[in-house]
Scaffold this motif. Structure first.
Motif, PDB file in Angstrom:
ATOM      1  N   ALA A  18       0.828  -1.207   0.000  1.00  0.00           N
ATOM      2  CA  ALA A  18       0.000   0.000   0.000  1.00  0.00           C
ATOM      3  C   ALA A  18       0.860   1.254   0.000  1.00  0.00           C
ATOM      4  N   ALA A  19       1.995   1.220   0.723  1.00  0.00           N
ATOM      5  CA  ALA A  19       2.889   2.384   0.797  1.00  0.00           C
ATOM      6  C   ALA A  19       3.535   2.677  -0.556  1.00  0.00           C
ATOM      7  N   VAL A  20       3.690   1.654  -1.398  1.00  0.00           N
ATOM      8  CA  VAL A  20       4.226   1.853  -2.746  1.00  0.00           C
ATOM      9  C   VAL A  20       3.133   2.368  -3.679  1.00  0.00           C
ATOM     10  N   ILE A  21       1.950   1.791  -3.571  1.00  0.00           N
ATOM     11  CA  ILE A  21       0.872   2.064  -4.525  1.00  0.00           C
ATOM     12  C   ILE A  21       0.248   3.447  -4.353  1.00  0.00           C
ATOM     13  N   LEU A  22      -0.053   3.834  -3.115  1.00  0.00           N
ATOM     14  CA  LEU A  22      -0.824   5.064  -2.891  1.00  0.00           C
ATOM     15  C   LEU A  22      -0.121   6.330  -3.383  1.00  0.00           C
ATOM     16  N   GLY A  27       0.238  10.553  -7.748  1.00  0.00           N
ATOM     17  CA  GLY A  27       0.974  11.097  -8.880  1.00  0.00           C
ATOM     18  C   GLY A  27       0.209  10.952 -10.189  1.00  0.00           C
ATOM     19  N   LEU A  28      -0.447   9.825 -10.376  1.00  0.00           N
ATOM     20  CA  LEU A  28      -1.241   9.614 -11.586  1.00  0.00           C
ATOM     21  C   LEU A  28      -2.412  10.587 -11.654  1.00  0.00           C
ATOM     22  N   TRP A  29      -3.038  10.837 -10.520  1.00  0.00           N
ATOM     23  CA  TRP A  29      -4.187  11.751 -10.502  1.00  0.00           C
ATOM     24  C   TRP A  29      -3.786  13.167 -10.917  1.00  0.00           C
ATOM     25  N   THR A  30      -2.568  13.546 -10.617  1.00  0.00           N
ATOM     26  CA  THR A  30      -2.100  14.902 -10.945  1.00  0.00           C
ATOM     27  C   THR A  30      -1.274  14.935 -12.227  1.00  0.00           C
ATOM     28  N   SER A  31      -1.212  13.806 -12.943  1.00  0.00           N
ATOM     29  CA  SER A  31      -0.420  13.735 -14.171  1.00  0.00           C
ATOM     30  C   SER A  31      -0.967  14.681 -15.224  1.00  0.00           C
ATOM     31  N   PHE A  32      -0.083  15.286 -15.996  1.00  0.00           N
ATOM     32  CA  PHE A  32      -0.489  16.224 -17.038  1.00  0.00           C
ATOM     33  C   PHE A  32      -0.812  15.494 -18.340  1.00  0.00           C
ATOM     34  N   TYR A  33      -0.003  14.483 -18.685  1.00  0.00           N
ATOM     35  CA  TYR A  33      -0.190  13.762 -19.937  1.00  0.00           C
ATOM     36  C   TYR A  33      -1.158  12.593 -19.759  1.00  0.00           C
ATOM     37  N   GLY A  34      -1.993  12.356 -20.772  1.00  0.00           N
ATOM     38  CA  GLY A  34      -2.931  11.250 -20.720  1.00  0.00           C
ATOM     39  C   GLY A  34      -3.768  11.288 -19.464  1.00  0.00           C
ATOM     40  N   ARG A  35      -4.316  12.449 -19.158  1.00  0.00           N
ATOM     41  CA  ARG A  35      -4.953  12.655 -17.857  1.00  0.00           C
ATOM     42  C   ARG A  35      -6.118  11.705 -17.606  1.00  0.00           C
ATOM     43  N   THR A  36      -6.970  11.479 -18.606  1.00  0.00           N
ATOM     44  CA  THR A  36      -8.131  10.612 -18.390  1.00  0.00           C
ATOM     45  C   THR A  36      -7.692   9.199 -18.046  1.00  0.00           C
ATOM     46  N   MET A  41      -6.613   4.949 -13.950  1.00  0.00           N
ATOM     47  CA  MET A  41      -5.732   3.996 -13.280  1.00  0.00           C
ATOM     48  C   MET A  41      -5.586   4.342 -11.806  1.00  0.00           C
ATOM     49  N   ALA A  42      -5.538   5.627 -11.469  1.00  0.00           N
ATOM     50  CA  ALA A  42      -5.456   6.025 -10.058  1.00  0.00           C
ATOM     51  C   ALA A  42      -6.667   5.492  -9.292  1.00  0.00           C
ATOM     52  N   LEU A  43      -7.846   5.595  -9.887  1.00  0.00           N
ATOM     53  CA  LEU A  43      -9.049   5.058  -9.242  1.00  0.00           C
ATOM     54  C   LEU A  43      -8.958   3.547  -9.086  1.00  0.00           C
ATOM     55  N   LEU A  44      -8.464   2.871 -10.141  1.00  0.00           N
ATOM     56  CA  LEU A  44      -8.326   1.416 -10.065  1.00  0.00           C
ATOM     57  C   LEU A  44      -7.361   1.010  -8.956  1.00  0.00           C
ATOM     58  N   LEU A  45      -6.257   1.720  -8.831  1.00  0.00           N
ATOM     59  CA  LEU A  45      -5.289   1.398  -7.781  1.00  0.00           C
ATOM     60  C   LEU A  45      -5.906   1.587  -6.395  1.00  0.00           C
ATOM     61  N   LEU A  46      -6.675   2.654  -6.219  1.00  0.00           N
ATOM     62  CA  LEU A  46      -7.336   2.881  -4.933  1.00  0.00           C
ATOM     63  C   LEU A  46      -8.342   1.776  -4.628  1.00  0.00           C
ATOM     64  N   VAL A  47      -9.076   1.333  -5.659  1.00  0.00           N
ATOM     65  CA  VAL A  47     -10.039   0.244  -5.468  1.00  0.00           C
ATOM     66  C   VAL A  47      -9.314  -1.027  -5.035  1.00  0.00           C
ATOM     67  N   LEU A  48      -8.193  -1.348  -5.698  1.00  0.00           N
ATOM     68  CA  LEU A  48      -7.478  -2.583  -5.383  1.00  0.00           C
ATOM     69  C   LEU A  48      -6.835  -2.526  -3.996  1.00  0.00           C
ATOM     70  N   VAL A  49      -6.324  -1.357  -3.603  1.00  0.00           N
ATOM     71  CA  VAL A  49      -5.811  -1.219  -2.235  1.00  0.00           C
ATOM     72  C   VAL A  49      -6.962  -1.404  -1.250  1.00  0.00           C
ATOM     73  N   LEU A 226       0.874  -2.959 -11.655  1.00  0.00           N
ATOM     74  CA  LEU A 226       0.034  -2.013 -12.391  1.00  0.00           C
ATOM     75  C   LEU A 226       0.438  -0.575 -12.100  1.00  0.00           C
ATOM     76  N   ALA A 227       0.701  -0.287 -10.841  1.00  0.00           N
ATOM     77  CA  ALA A 227       1.059   1.077 -10.450  1.00  0.00           C
ATOM     78  C   ALA A 227       2.347   1.531 -11.128  1.00  0.00           C
ATOM     79  N   ILE A 228       3.367   0.708 -11.056  1.00  0.00           N
ATOM     80  CA  ILE A 228       4.673   1.082 -11.612  1.00  0.00           C
ATOM     81  C   ILE A 228       4.609   1.210 -13.129  1.00  0.00           C
ATOM     82  N   GLU A 229       3.996   0.218 -13.800  1.00  0.00           N
ATOM     83  CA  GLU A 229       3.944   0.261 -15.260  1.00  0.00           C
ATOM     84  C   GLU A 229       3.063   1.407 -15.763  1.00  0.00           C
TER      85      GLU A 229
END
Length: 376
Positions: A18-22, A27-36, A41-49, A226-229
């Motif tokens: 969880a400390a790695v993923i969150l 960072g993904l939520w605030t990403s500038f590129y490919g925001r949608t 993916m940020a939502l998916l990671l939160l769901v899986l955590v 998933l988070a890292i990739e």
């Protein structure tokens, strides 16, 4: 140390995950590129955590210490399969499908049931748990299995269409092929199978927290992957499927020998060295040849019997082979990059496809295969 809680290795493993993923999710939520795509993916990671959080705190004894935590509405796995599909859709099309939020309704139903149950007084909550969980557990497990199957197939179809379009338009299609997502889906399929087996088994003969540790450790590992990739993908500007499938129509013209035209254009490209441009696209090459994308596509597809990516990468492979024939001493990777390949992996695949052997075997003196220009 909180009195009454035990922080053993099981809690530690899930806490580290969880400390790695969150932070990556933030960072993904605030990403500038490919925001949608990044926010999906940020939502998916939160769901899986959230799915493995009850086990994270449960192994520490939180549910024994605080009985009111029963039905804590954080584990909602029915959101996971559609979010993975929506991520792939956003990555390849730049957006969610129209009314894409409807895909999240089953997960919303699961969350609502948990939230309402969680809000019950403790005395009622315990009785409700004993009454409802033997029924809702198998129901939600079956729904999750169906969801994994339906959205898994939908994601595979989407990625297949995207890769096909890439191969028709881009010579650097390997950069956008999303093979990492395929690996994640294979791992998720294995996990889904185990999840179903564990879920049914647990419904019939409760396994307890310790009996399910392997399942949730596997889930945590896949989520870290998933988070890292997905974080790495924020550096890539993916062409959209709509842009890739827009090809100028071929104007009406007398019958043409598309094979001869394709070979003539291939000779021009070899002579000019255009294939060495790493990001060469169908549109760019058509402009260089003074034709339109419709004609060029027909000459390559119908005339030479290959897609655009194979056509260009065959030319690049030939250029490397020619350098080897002439005794070039540079490394294979150097020759590949100079020829226009973007990675060693994509070069090795293309070279083997063109010559039927590895670059190393070819360099060792194996007989050379016919050239692209000889293809009918």
């Amino acid at each position: 140390m909180i009195e009454g809680l035990v922080f053993g290795w099981r809690t530690a493993v899930l806490t580290v995950a969880a400390a790695v993923i969150l932070p990556i999710a933030v960072g993904l939520w605030t990403s500038f590129y490919g925001r949608t795509a990044a926010r999906t993916m940020a939502l998916l990671l939160l769901v899986l955590v959230g799915v493995f959080t009850p086990w994270l705190i449960g192994f520490a004894g939180a549910y024994d210490k605080w009985r009111w935590l029963t039905f804590l509405p954080v584990a909602n796995p029915l959101w996971a399969p559609p979010l993975l599909y929506l991520y792939a859709h956003a990555l390849t099309r730049g957006r969610w499908p129209v009314r894409g939020w409807r895909h999240l309704i089953p997960g919303g139903v699961q969350f609502t049931w948990q939230a309402v149950s969680f809000a019950l007084p403790l005395s009622l909550k315990n009785a409700w748990a004993d009454l409802s969980l033997p029924v809702t557990g198998p129901v939600f497990t079956l729904a999750l299995t169906i969801s994994f199957l339906v959205y898994g197939l939908a994601t595979i179809r989407l990625l297949k269409a995207y890769r096909h379009a890439l191969a028709q338009q881009r010579s650097d299609d390997a950069r956008f092929a999303l093979r990492w997502l395929n690996r994640a889906m294979v791992a998720a399929a294995v996990l889904a199978g185990l999840w179903t087996v564990y879920g049914l088994w647990d419904a019939i003969a409760p396994l307890g927290y310790r009996g399910l540790m392997g399942l949730y450790a596997g889930l945590a590992a896949i989520t870290v992957y998933l988070a890292i990739e997905s974080w790495r993908q924020t550096r890539v500007a993916y062409p959209t499927l709509e842009a890739l499938t827009t090809v100028a129509p071929s104007p009406a013209s007398p019958a043409r020998d598309w094979g001869a035209q394709g070979r003539a254009w291939a000779d021009t490209i070899r002579r000019e060295g255009w294939a060495a441009e790493p990001e060469l696209s169908l549109t760019t090459l058509a402009a260089k040849l003074g034709t339109n994308t419709g004609y060029l596509s027909r000459a390559i597809n119908e005339g030479l019997g290959v897609n655009f990516s194979t056509f260009v990468n065959d030319l690049r492979s030939e250029a490397v082979a020619k350098q080897m024939d002439q005794g070039a001493t540079a490394s294979v990777l150097t020759l590949a990059l100079e020829a226009g390949f973007s990675s060693k992996a994509s070069f090795n695949r293309a070279f083997r496809n063109r010559f039927g052997k590895t670059p190393q075997a070819y360099r060792a003196g194996a007989a050379r295969s016919p050239q692209v220009s000889d293809r009918e």
